[in-house]
Motif scaffolding. Structure first.
Motif, PDB file in Angstrom:
ATOM      1  N   TYR A  44      41.670  68.669  83.023  1.00  0.00           N
ATOM      2  CA  TYR A  44      40.284  68.111  82.379  1.00  0.00           C
ATOM      3  C   TYR A  44      40.167  68.086  80.849  1.00  0.00           C
ATOM      4  N   PRO A  45      39.699  67.247  80.383  1.00  0.00           N
ATOM      5  CA  PRO A  45      39.352  67.029  79.001  1.00  0.00           C
ATOM      6  C   PRO A  45      38.212  67.968  78.951  1.00  0.00           C
ATOM      7  N   GLU A  46      38.057  68.571  77.425  1.00  0.00           N
ATOM      8  CA  GLU A  46      36.811  69.177  77.295  1.00  0.00           C
ATOM      9  C   GLU A  46      35.613  68.679  77.615  1.00  0.00           C
ATOM     10  N   THR A  47      35.351  67.648  77.251  1.00  0.00           N
ATOM     11  CA  THR A  47      34.079  66.839  77.540  1.00  0.00           C
ATOM     12  C   THR A  47      33.798  66.977  78.903  1.00  0.00           C
ATOM     13  N   ALA A  48      34.927  66.781  79.943  1.00  0.00           N
ATOM     14  CA  ALA A  48      34.556  66.884  81.342  1.00  0.00           C
ATOM     15  C   ALA A  48      33.834  68.111  81.613  1.00  0.00           C
ATOM     16  N   VAL A  49      34.771  69.233  81.235  1.00  0.00           N
ATOM     17  CA  VAL A  49      34.548  70.471  81.554  1.00  0.00           C
ATOM     18  C   VAL A  49      33.097  70.960  80.893  1.00  0.00           C
ATOM     19  N   ASN A  50      32.865  70.475  79.885  1.00  0.00           N
ATOM     20  CA  ASN A  50      31.389  70.554  79.311  1.00  0.00           C
ATOM     21  C   ASN A  50      30.378  70.093  80.294  1.00  0.00           C
ATOM     22  N   GLU A  51      30.626  68.723  80.767  1.00  0.00           N
ATOM     23  CA  GLU A  51      29.568  68.233  81.713  1.00  0.00           C
ATOM     24  C   GLU A  51      29.303  69.049  82.840  1.00  0.00           C
ATOM     25  N   ILE A  52      30.571  69.525  83.272  1.00  0.00           N
ATOM     26  CA  ILE A  52      30.546  70.326  84.644  1.00  0.00           C
ATOM     27  C   ILE A  52      29.581  71.749  84.287  1.00  0.00           C
ATOM     28  N   LEU A  53      29.689  72.186  83.305  1.00  0.00           N
ATOM     29  CA  LEU A  53      29.232  73.616  82.897  1.00  0.00           C
ATOM     30  C   LEU A  53      27.890  73.370  82.329  1.00  0.00           C
ATOM     31  N   TYR A  66      33.788  82.227  78.680  1.00  0.00           N
ATOM     32  CA  TYR A  66      33.916  83.505  79.776  1.00  0.00           C
ATOM     33  C   TYR A  66      34.931  82.923  80.738  1.00  0.00           C
ATOM     34  N   LEU A  67      35.182  81.760  81.042  1.00  0.00           N
ATOM     35  CA  LEU A  67      36.078  81.417  82.023  1.00  0.00           C
ATOM     36  C   LEU A  67      37.451  81.517  81.678  1.00  0.00           C
ATOM     37  N   ALA A  68      37.607  81.306  80.274  1.00  0.00           N
ATOM     38  CA  ALA A  68      38.981  81.369  79.555  1.00  0.00           C
ATOM     39  C   ALA A  68      39.075  82.845  79.387  1.00  0.00           C
ATOM     40  N   ASP A  69      38.342  83.572  79.009  1.00  0.00           N
ATOM     41  CA  ASP A  69      38.632  85.042  78.630  1.00  0.00           C
ATOM     42  C   ASP A  69      38.934  85.542  79.886  1.00  0.00           C
ATOM     43  N   GLU A  70      38.378  85.184  81.216  1.00  0.00           N
ATOM     44  CA  GLU A  70      38.981  85.932  82.256  1.00  0.00           C
ATOM     45  C   GLU A  70      40.170  85.452  83.140  1.00  0.00           C
ATOM     46  N   GLY A  79      42.582  70.744  73.634  1.00  0.00           N
ATOM     47  CA  GLY A  79      41.430  70.778  74.417  1.00  0.00           C
ATOM     48  C   GLY A  79      41.688  70.390  75.723  1.00  0.00           C
ATOM     49  N   THR A  80      42.632  70.300  76.639  1.00  0.00           N
ATOM     50  CA  THR A  80      42.869  70.022  77.901  1.00  0.00           C
ATOM     51  C   THR A  80      42.788  71.331  78.627  1.00  0.00           C
ATOM     52  N   TYR A  81      41.966  71.237  79.663  1.00  0.00           N
ATOM     53  CA  TYR A  81      41.618  72.651  80.515  1.00  0.00           C
ATOM     54  C   TYR A  81      42.203  72.492  81.841  1.00  0.00           C
TER      55      TYR A  81
END
Length: 91
Positions: A44-53, A66-70, A79-81
């Protein structure tokens, strides 16, 4: 992701109108549930992650962190997740 559907009973008190209202108290359980919005193996590109969150929590950047920290989401330097942890429902 709509947190109103299939939300475990112990998490319902932390959600109002389909969005996380309070993060403390059940943080890891909430994060695990949020991680399920991301398909294992998909990038997922960061923009897609942001839209979901953005639809889940007011501070989407903090939620992403938080998701990355855990170790529920991992990220490349560009910036690809991708989902890297959490519960996977069997079905």
């Amino acid at each position: 992701m709509d947190l109103r559907s299939d939300l475990p009973g112990q998490l319902r008190r932390y959600v109002r109108d389909g969005r996380i209202s309070v993060m403390r108290g059940a943080r890891l359980l909430l994060l695990d549930h949020v991680a399920q919005a991301f398909e294992p193996g998909r990038r997922y590109p960061e923009t897609a992650v942001n839209e979901i969150l953005k639809g889940i929590y007011d501070d989407h950047a903090a939620l992403r962190r938080y998701l990355a920290d855990e170790d529920l989401l991992s990220r490349t330097p560009d910036g690809t997740y991708w989902r890297s942890g959490g519960t996977v429902p069997l079905g």
